[in-house]
Design a protein around this motif. Structure first.
Motif, mmCIF file in Angstrom:
data_model
loop_
_atom_site.group_PDB
_atom_site.id
_atom_site.type_symbol
_atom_site.label_atom_id
_atom_site.label_comp_id
_atom_site.label_asym_id
_atom_site.label_seq_id
_atom_site.Cartn_x
_atom_site.Cartn_y
_atom_site.Cartn_z
ATOM 1 N N GLU A 1 26.448 21.741 33.884
ATOM 2 C CA GLU A 1 26.347 23.004 33.146
ATOM 3 C C GLU A 1 25.315 23.939 33.773
ATOM 4 O OE1 GLU A 1 25.707 22.617 29.013
ATOM 5 O OE2 GLU A 1 27.763 21.990 28.578
ATOM 6 N N THR A 2 24.242 23.374 34.350
ATOM 7 C CA THR A 2 23.237 24.230 34.981
ATOM 8 C C THR A 2 23.770 24.856 36.251
ATOM 9 O OG1 THR A 2 21.472 22.830 34.077
ATOM 10 C CG2 THR A 2 20.895 24.305 35.890
ATOM 11 N N LEU A 3 24.396 24.066 37.106
ATOM 12 C CA LEU A 3 24.880 24.578 38.387
ATOM 13 C C LEU A 3 26.091 25.495 38.227
ATOM 14 C CD1 LEU A 3 24.550 21.326 40.534
ATOM 15 C CD2 LEU A 3 22.980 23.276 40.434
ATOM 16 N N SER A 4 26.922 25.232 37.233
ATOM 17 C CA SER A 4 28.120 26.055 37.026
ATOM 18 C C SER A 4 27.909 27.172 36.017
ATOM 19 C CB SER A 4 29.277 25.166 36.559
ATOM 20 O OG SER A 4 28.984 24.567 35.313
ATOM 21 N N HIS A 5 26.680 27.345 35.515
ATOM 22 C CA HIS A 5 26.365 28.393 34.540
ATOM 23 C C HIS A 5 27.219 28.264 33.276
ATOM 24 C CE1 HIS A 5 23.759 30.404 37.414
ATOM 25 N NE2 HIS A 5 24.721 30.356 38.295
ATOM 26 N N GLY A 6 27.325 27.037 32.772
ATOM 27 C CA GLY A 6 27.986 26.821 31.494
ATOM 28 C C GLY A 6 29.436 26.428 31.564
ATOM 29 N N ARG A 7 29.923 26.083 32.742
ATOM 30 C CA ARG A 7 31.341 25.698 32.862
ATOM 31 C C ARG A 7 31.428 24.231 33.294
ATOM 32 N NH1 ARG A 7 31.055 30.498 35.864
ATOM 33 N NH2 ARG A 7 32.056 32.308 34.920
ATOM 34 N N SER A 8 31.745 23.373 32.350
ATOM 35 C CA SER A 8 32.018 21.985 32.690
ATOM 36 C C SER A 8 33.496 21.830 33.042
ATOM 37 C CB SER A 8 31.635 21.071 31.526
ATOM 38 O OG SER A 8 32.426 21.385 30.391
ATOM 39 N N LEU A 9 33.896 20.609 33.357
ATOM 40 C CA LEU A 9 35.299 20.384 33.727
ATOM 41 C C LEU A 9 36.229 20.682 32.564
ATOM 42 C CD1 LEU A 9 37.335 19.371 35.822
ATOM 43 C CD2 LEU A 9 36.957 17.047 34.968
ATOM 44 N N GLY A 10 35.896 20.203 31.378
ATOM 45 C CA GLY A 10 36.743 20.470 30.220
ATOM 46 C C GLY A 10 36.741 21.928 29.804
ATOM 47 N N LYS A 11 35.574 22.553 29.851
ATOM 48 C CA LYS A 11 35.517 23.970 29.491
ATOM 49 C C LYS A 11 36.253 24.834 30.503
ATOM 50 C CE LYS A 11 31.125 23.689 26.983
ATOM 51 N NZ LYS A 11 31.033 22.219 27.079
ATOM 52 N N ALA B 1 38.895 23.923 32.148
ATOM 53 C CA ALA B 1 40.325 23.740 31.898
ATOM 54 C C ALA B 1 40.779 24.483 30.650
ATOM 55 C CB ALA B 1 40.645 22.248 31.763
ATOM 56 N N CYS B 2 39.912 24.606 29.660
ATOM 57 C CA CYS B 2 40.267 25.282 28.406
ATOM 58 C C CYS B 2 39.876 26.747 28.388
ATOM 59 C CB CYS B 2 39.621 24.561 27.226
ATOM 60 S SG CYS B 2 40.185 22.865 26.995
ATOM 61 N N GLY B 3 39.291 27.249 29.458
ATOM 62 C CA GLY B 3 38.901 28.651 29.491
ATOM 63 C C GLY B 3 37.687 28.962 28.651
ATOM 64 N N LEU B 4 36.723 28.043 28.569
ATOM 65 C CA LEU B 4 35.516 28.238 27.770
ATOM 66 C C LEU B 4 34.295 28.303 28.680
ATOM 67 C CD1 LEU B 4 36.190 25.674 24.890
ATOM 68 C CD2 LEU B 4 36.938 28.047 25.072
ATOM 69 N N ARG B 5 33.201 28.776 28.093
ATOM 70 C CA ARG B 5 31.952 28.865 28.851
ATOM 71 C C ARG B 5 30.785 28.904 27.867
ATOM 72 N NH1 ARG B 5 30.062 33.772 32.940
ATOM 73 N NH2 ARG B 5 28.111 32.821 33.622
ATOM 74 N N VAL B 6 29.672 28.293 28.252
ATOM 75 C CA VAL B 6 28.456 28.318 27.454
ATOM 76 C C VAL B 6 27.597 29.491 27.926
ATOM 77 C CG1 VAL B 6 26.436 27.030 26.687
ATOM 78 C CG2 VAL B 6 28.556 25.818 27.209
ATOM 79 N N VAL B 7 27.198 30.356 27.001
ATOM 80 C CA VAL B 7 26.344 31.500 27.303
ATOM 81 C C VAL B 7 25.176 31.513 26.326
ATOM 82 C CG1 VAL B 7 28.226 32.884 28.234
ATOM 83 C CG2 VAL B 7 27.674 33.043 25.808
ATOM 84 N N ARG B 8 24.191 32.350 26.624
ATOM 85 C CA ARG B 8 23.079 32.544 25.701
ATOM 86 C C ARG B 8 23.540 33.361 24.496
ATOM 87 N NH1 ARG B 8 20.158 34.399 30.408
ATOM 88 N NH2 ARG B 8 20.134 36.447 29.386
ATOM 89 N N ASP B 9 22.668 33.457 23.506
ATOM 90 C CA ASP B 9 23.003 34.237 22.306
ATOM 91 C C ASP B 9 23.222 35.702 22.624
ATOM 92 O OD1 ASP B 9 23.057 32.165 20.541
ATOM 93 O OD2 ASP B 9 20.938 32.320 20.005
ATOM 94 N N ASP B 10 22.573 36.211 23.685
ATOM 95 C CA ASP B 10 22.751 37.610 24.065
ATOM 96 C C ASP B 10 23.860 37.816 25.070
ATOM 97 O OD1 ASP B 10 21.554 36.368 26.169
ATOM 98 O OD2 ASP B 10 19.933 37.829 26.447
ATOM 99 N N GLY B 11 24.622 36.765 25.391
ATOM 100 C CA GLY B 11 25.737 36.886 26.314
ATOM 101 C C GLY B 11 25.414 36.593 27.758
ATOM 102 N N GLY B 12 24.162 36.322 28.100
ATOM 103 C CA GLY B 12 23.780 36.046 29.473
ATOM 104 C C GLY B 12 24.056 34.614 29.880
ATOM 105 N N ILE C 1 23.407 30.740 31.014
ATOM 106 C CA ILE C 1 22.398 29.767 30.605
ATOM 107 C C ILE C 1 21.615 29.292 31.826
ATOM 108 C CG2 ILE C 1 23.791 29.025 28.653
ATOM 109 C CD1 ILE C 1 24.456 26.489 30.243
ATOM 110 N N ARG C 2 20.463 28.687 31.541
ATOM 111 C CA ARG C 2 19.610 28.106 32.580
ATOM 112 C C ARG C 2 19.407 26.624 32.292
ATOM 113 N NH1 ARG C 2 17.542 32.303 35.535
ATOM 114 N NH2 ARG C 2 17.616 34.357 34.539
ATOM 115 N N PHE C 3 18.508 26.016 33.077
ATOM 116 C CA PHE C 3 18.325 24.568 32.968
ATOM 117 C C PHE C 3 17.810 24.178 31.591
ATOM 118 C CE2 PHE C 3 15.314 20.995 33.283
ATOM 119 C CZ PHE C 3 16.214 19.983 33.585
ATOM 120 N N ARG C 4 16.907 24.958 31.025
ATOM 121 C CA ARG C 4 16.347 24.578 29.720
ATOM 122 C C ARG C 4 17.399 24.592 28.623
ATOM 123 N NH1 ARG C 4 14.373 29.771 30.737
ATOM 124 N NH2 ARG C 4 14.944 31.366 29.184
#
Length: 310
Positions: free
Chosen positions: A76-86, A88-99, A101-104
């Protein structure tokens, strides 16, 4: 549907992912992670068969933490919120403000995922996602993140307004290689919704985005150009470059000639011979078109929503 709101009170066009799509992405991630973990466990068991029981236990715990906890955090850190399952499903992890994510953020989500996903078989995560308005689990709440949909239907995608005519071609020499994708996305979202914003809020947001763009390109906007018009002109220049790069025909040789073949020489045709064989004659050059008056430029800017500088 609840949207993502930035610190400038701007609603971004991000759709939070719901439980079915998140559950499918999680199942795909768990299948991939457990498959890797089992392969590594079998390999380590064969390699450490001669060790004592305490060493084998320590290696098993270390492999569990590295594969089932550390690997998702690293992905998730290296892909900026895109794991293999996400992915494939067209999902992504972002911050609350839409930016992005980082390592923390990935670390907090991964640490909480051990408790609410691995130890409880996903029951706690499902309950939290159903209760949350935006489908967030406990790890997302503590990390300040949100899982959103990246694949939006084309009919719902907003169109970026064109730049004013008096800015077309002004940024042809601008270096855009250092501008990150996150900044392009934020600028695009602002341009598509600038008419819906409060004038004061929109002006402050446009100035902030313009300052960030100038910091990345190293070139200030032309004097007297509003921040919103500057952003629209730079985005149009980027789109024009991408279109030329995508649709430019591949040149087979210098000047469009195929190497090894000379272009045919066509003798010039005089007006007398052209009249005998009914060939068209190029018309004589006419008078030069009059220059565009400033008032006409101001009138043309009304169709784009940007006013030219005074």
């Amino acid at each position: 549907m609840s949207g993502v709101v930035t610190g400038d009170a701007v609603v971004l066009g991000l759709q939070p992912a719901r439980l079915p799509s998140r559950a499918l992405a999680l199942v795909l991630d768990l299948v991939a992670v457990w498959a890797v973990y089992l392969l590594i466990t079998v390999g380590l068991a064969m390699a450490t068969a001669s060790l004592d029981e305490a060493a084998q236990t320590a290696i098993s715990i270390a492999s569990f933490l590295l594969v089932l906890v550390g690997a998702p955090i690293a992905v998730e850190t290296l892909s900026h919120g895109r794991s293999l399952g996400k992915l494939a499903c067209g999902l992504r992890v972002v911050r609350d403000d839409g930016g992005p994510i980082r390592f923390r953020h990935a670390l907090v989500r991964g640490a909480m995922g051990v408790v609410e996903i691995l130890m409880t078989f996903g029951v706690v995560a499902c309950i939290a996602s159903l209760v949350s308005e935006r489908g967030r689990r406990i790890g997302d709440v503590f990390a300040g993140t949100l899982v959103v949909r990246e694949r939006v239907p084309a009919a719902r995608s907003a169109v970026v307004p064109p730049p004013p005519p008096w800015l077309v071609g002004r940024f042809a020499e601008l270096d855009l290689s250092a501008v990150p994708d996150a900044l392009w996305l934020e600028i695009r979202q602002y341009l598509t919704r600038m008419r819906q914003l409060d004038p004061g809020v929109g002006q402050r947001l446009a100035e902030r985005l313009a300052d960030e763009l100038v910091a990345r390109t190293g070139t200030p906007p032309p004097p007297g150009v509003p921040a919103a018009a500057y952003l629209a002109g730079v985005v149009a220049e980027r789109q024009a470059r991408e279109a030329r790069r995508a649709f430019a025909p591949a040149a087979p040789g210098v000047g469009g000639q195929v190497p090894g073949f000379a272009a045919p020489v066509v003798p010039p045709v005089s007006p007398a011979s052209a009249a005998r064989v009914d060939l068209p004659v190029a018309p004589a050059p006419g008078p030069v078109a009059p220059p565009v008056v400033a008032s006409e430029v101001r009138d043309s800017g009304s169709s784009t929503g940007f006013a030219p500088p005074a």
